[in-house]
Design a protein around this motif. Structure first.
Motif, PDB file in Angstrom:
ATOM      1  N   SER A  88      12.891 -60.703  22.398  1.00 40.59           N
ATOM      2  CA  SER A  88      11.762 -59.790  22.290  1.00 40.59           C
ATOM      3  C   SER A  88      11.159 -59.830  20.889  1.00 40.59           C
ATOM      4  O   SER A  88      11.877 -59.905  19.891  1.00 40.59           O
ATOM      5  N   LEU A  89       9.835 -59.768  20.833  1.00 38.39           N
ATOM      6  CA  LEU A  89       9.127 -59.704  19.556  1.00 38.39           C
ATOM      7  C   LEU A  89       7.794 -59.019  19.757  1.00 38.39           C
ATOM      8  O   LEU A  89       7.375 -58.761  20.892  1.00 38.39           O
ATOM      9  N   THR A  90       7.121 -58.704  18.669  1.00 36.57           N
ATOM     10  CA  THR A  90       5.794 -58.117  18.734  1.00 36.57           C
ATOM     11  C   THR A  90       4.891 -58.807  17.723  1.00 36.57           C
ATOM     12  O   THR A  90       5.351 -59.586  16.882  1.00 36.57           O
ATOM     13  N   SER A  91       3.599 -58.529  17.816  1.00 40.58           N
ATOM     14  CA  SER A  91       2.640 -59.061  16.864  1.00 40.58           C
ATOM     15  C   SER A  91       1.427 -58.155  16.829  1.00 40.58           C
ATOM     16  O   SER A  91       1.362 -57.147  17.548  1.00 40.58           O
ATOM     17  N   TYR A  92       0.448 -58.510  16.010  1.00 38.73           N
ATOM     18  CA  TYR A  92      -0.771 -57.726  15.878  1.00 38.73           C
ATOM     19  C   TYR A  92      -1.895 -58.667  15.460  1.00 38.73           C
ATOM     20  O   TYR A  92      -1.650 -59.845  15.162  1.00 38.73           O
ATOM     21  N   PRO A  93      -3.150 -58.205  15.483  1.00 37.84           N
ATOM     22  CA  PRO A  93      -4.279 -59.130  15.313  1.00 37.84           C
ATOM     23  C   PRO A  93      -4.211 -60.031  14.090  1.00 37.84           C
ATOM     24  O   PRO A  93      -4.588 -61.209  14.172  1.00 37.84           O
TER      25      PRO A  93
ATOM     26  N   LYS B  42       8.802 -54.184  18.705  1.00 40.54           N
ATOM     27  CA  LYS B  42       9.650 -55.380  18.731  1.00 40.54           C
ATOM     28  C   LYS B  42      10.822 -55.226  19.688  1.00 40.54           C
ATOM     29  O   LYS B  42      11.252 -56.209  20.308  1.00 40.54           O
ATOM     30  N   ALA B  43      11.341 -54.010  19.817  1.00 42.55           N
ATOM     31  CA  ALA B  43      12.592 -53.843  20.549  1.00 42.55           C
ATOM     32  C   ALA B  43      12.555 -52.805  21.667  1.00 42.55           C
ATOM     33  O   ALA B  43      13.040 -53.052  22.772  1.00 42.55           O
ATOM     34  N   ILE B  44      12.007 -51.636  21.384  1.00 42.22           N
ATOM     35  CA  ILE B  44      12.201 -50.497  22.280  1.00 42.22           C
ATOM     36  C   ILE B  44      11.693 -50.731  23.706  1.00 42.22           C
ATOM     37  O   ILE B  44      12.405 -50.428  24.672  1.00 42.22           O
ATOM     38  N   PRO B  45      10.474 -51.265  23.927  1.00 43.13           N
ATOM     39  CA  PRO B  45      10.024 -51.444  25.316  1.00 43.13           C
ATOM     40  C   PRO B  45      10.952 -52.338  26.138  1.00 43.13           C
ATOM     41  O   PRO B  45      11.176 -52.082  27.329  1.00 43.13           O
ATOM     42  N   VAL B  46      11.490 -53.367  25.517  1.00 45.80           N
ATOM     43  CA  VAL B  46      12.358 -54.304  26.245  1.00 45.80           C
ATOM     44  C   VAL B  46      13.737 -53.706  26.486  1.00 45.80           C
ATOM     45  O   VAL B  46      14.319 -53.873  27.570  1.00 45.80           O
ATOM     46  N   ILE B  47      14.279 -52.995  25.508  1.00 42.28           N
ATOM     47  CA  ILE B  47      15.588 -52.357  25.703  1.00 42.28           C
ATOM     48  C   ILE B  47      15.517 -51.314  26.814  1.00 42.28           C
ATOM     49  O   ILE B  47      16.447 -51.165  27.616  1.00 42.28           O
TER      50      ILE B  47
ATOM     51  N   LYS C 282      13.367 -42.190  20.479  1.00 43.20           N
ATOM     52  CA  LYS C 282      12.597 -40.957  20.301  1.00 43.20           C
ATOM     53  C   LYS C 282      11.615 -41.143  19.153  1.00 43.20           C
ATOM     54  O   LYS C 282      11.969 -41.023  17.982  1.00 43.20           O
ATOM     55  N   GLU C 283      10.382 -41.429  19.521  1.00 44.02           N
ATOM     56  CA  GLU C 283       9.391 -41.805  18.504  1.00 44.02           C
ATOM     57  C   GLU C 283       9.090 -40.695  17.512  1.00 44.02           C
ATOM     58  O   GLU C 283       8.776 -40.968  16.347  1.00 44.02           O
TER      59      GLU C 283
ATOM     60  N   PHE D  83      17.679 -48.722  13.514  1.00 42.87           N
ATOM     61  CA  PHE D  83      18.561 -49.289  14.524  1.00 42.87           C
ATOM     62  C   PHE D  83      20.015 -49.306  14.041  1.00 42.87           C
ATOM     63  O   PHE D  83      20.941 -49.070  14.828  1.00 42.87           O
ATOM     64  N   TYR D  84      20.212 -49.575  12.746  1.00 38.72           N
ATOM     65  CA  TYR D  84      21.571 -49.513  12.191  1.00 38.72           C
ATOM     66  C   TYR D  84      22.173 -48.127  12.408  1.00 38.72           C
ATOM     67  O   TYR D  84      23.324 -47.997  12.862  1.00 38.72           O
ATOM     68  N   THR D  85      21.403 -47.097  12.095  1.00 31.31           N
ATOM     69  CA  THR D  85      21.891 -45.724  12.243  1.00 31.31           C
ATOM     70  C   THR D  85      22.213 -45.413  13.692  1.00 31.31           C
ATOM     71  O   THR D  85      23.234 -44.765  13.994  1.00 31.31           O
ATOM     72  N   MET D  86      21.359 -45.874  14.600  1.00 29.97           N
ATOM     73  CA  MET D  86      21.598 -45.642  16.022  1.00 29.97           C
ATOM     74  C   MET D  86      22.833 -46.401  16.521  1.00 29.97           C
ATOM     75  O   MET D  86      23.472 -45.987  17.493  1.00 29.97           O
ATOM     76  N   ILE D  87      23.175 -47.500  15.869  1.00 28.47           N
ATOM     77  CA  ILE D  87      24.357 -48.291  16.252  1.00 28.47           C
ATOM     78  C   ILE D  87      25.639 -47.614  15.772  1.00 28.47           C
ATOM     79  O   ILE D  87      26.539 -47.332  16.562  1.00 28.47           O
TER      80      ILE D  87
END
Length: 360
Positions: free
Chosen positions: A69-74, A137-142, A239-240, A255-259
């Motif tokens: 999974s990855l993301t990008s922008y214009p 980058k991550a949340i939608p796919v997870i 939780k955004e 993500f480290y903290t959530m892990i």
């Protein structure tokens, strides 16, 4: 392979040509493609070679899928296809390669032609109605694949063909851990205080290839590629209202903290082949981030301090607080500790090198 990667970086650093994008890649991007992905024949047309590449994903059904999974922008979408090309040419084929895009950034969903071609080889474009920024980058796919092994990567990097195999080998050895190729190593002093971020070890910047055992003091960095096993995160991970408030841009620390808050640990695997940053993809803000690295480390420290108290990281790191600066006595003790740590790290590297030599 590493010599070729270094040559590519040096060549385009010297060239320094700006990138523009038409419907198909311009001459500069074609040159990038040919350098990163040499055609089978020197006389073969770039577009012919690109369009003739095989499927880059596996159709084999498994109980735990492997999803990249990855993301990008214009500002970067014109070269994102190069990063994705390196993901579609992995030795270990993933089940899915997903590019998450905020639909508000792309009117009428118009994308560069190479991305459309890559959809025919397994790329999935996931249009998102919410602008989660770096967290796209991550949340939608997870959320979409809760039982999958999810690998997150950046959109401005050419990854070596063994990226996924390196991460999966680490996962087989440590099935309950998060696996990363690059990490930030948190430092805690003799008085049980987390040192300022400027004293931490950033293995990605140091080009460190050695292995680090499972630990709670390693922050995995997405630029090198991170493998998350299923259900590794604290329930707050998506939780955004929380992650935007505490660390709007530092997804790695979130993500480290959530892990670790969920009892997880992080492993740094060896980098047998380096990654390459795609030239001319670093916008001004990112370039300034590197120029003013000390100031940004202070920002990272302040963010980490918020996470430290919000999620009681002191009990996990056996630390009392996060320092934003140090006095002269602390600075001297840090120096002594760094010398001892350096000796131990070198000894560890020699030991690992000796083991590899014996295995050969």
């Amino acid at each position: 392979m590493s010599t070729v990667f270094c040559f590519v970086n040096m060549f385009f650093f010297i060239v320094g040509v700006s990138v523009s994008f038409a419907k198909t890649p311009d001459d500069f991007q074609q040159d990038l493609y040919k350098m990163y992905f040499p055609c089978q024949s020197v006389h073969q047309d770039f577009w012919e070679d690109f369009c003739s590449q095989p499927c880059g994903v596996s159709n084999t059904a498994t109980s735990n899928e492997l999803v990249v999974s990855l993301t990008s922008y214009p500002a970067r979408i014109k070269t994102t296809w190069l990063a994705i090309e390196s993901l579609l040419r992995q030795e270990e084929k993933p089940n899915h390669v997903i590019l998450n895009l905020f639909e508000g950034d792309f009117p009428e969903r118009k994308l560069p032609e190479p991305l459309m071609k890559q959809e025919q080889r397994g790329l999935i474009i996931n249009w998102c109605s919410k602008n989660l920024k770096v967290y796209l980058k991550a949340i939608p796919v997870i959320e979409r694949y809760p039982n999958a092994f999810v690998v997150i990567v950046d959109d401005d990097v050419i990854y070596p063909p063994n990226l996924l195999s390196d991460l999966l080998n680490g996962q087989k050895r440590y099935p309950d851990c998060v696996i990363a190729r690059d990490v930030r190593k948190i430092k805690v002093d003799w008085w049980s205080y987390v040192l300022p971020v400027c004293y931490w070890n950033f293995t990605g910047m140091e080009n460190s290839s050695f292995f680090i055992e499972p630990s709670v003091d390693l922050i995995p960095e997405g630029i090198g590629g991170i493998l998350f096993p299923p259900r590794i995160f604290h329930p707050d991970f998506n939780k955004e209202e929380l992650f935007f408030d505490i660390c709007c841009t530092d997804d790695d620390s979130w993500f480290y903290t959530m892990i670790v808050s969920q009892g997880g640990r992080v492993v740094k695997v060896q980098n047998s082949q380096p990654r390459i940053s795609i030239q001319n993809t670093q916008e001004i803000s990112t370039a300034l981030w590197r120029t003013n690295f000390r100031e940004n480390k202070i920002t990272l420290a302040k963010t980490f301090k918020k996470l430290f108290w919000a999620y009681n990281l002191g009990r996990i790191l056996n630390a009392k607080d996060v320092l934003l600066e140090v006095n002269s006595v602390q600075a001297f003790s840090i120096y002594i500790t760094s010398v001892v740590s350096g000796i131990m790290d070198n000894a560890l590297r020699l030991f690992q090198a000796a083991n590899q030599f014996r295995q050969k």
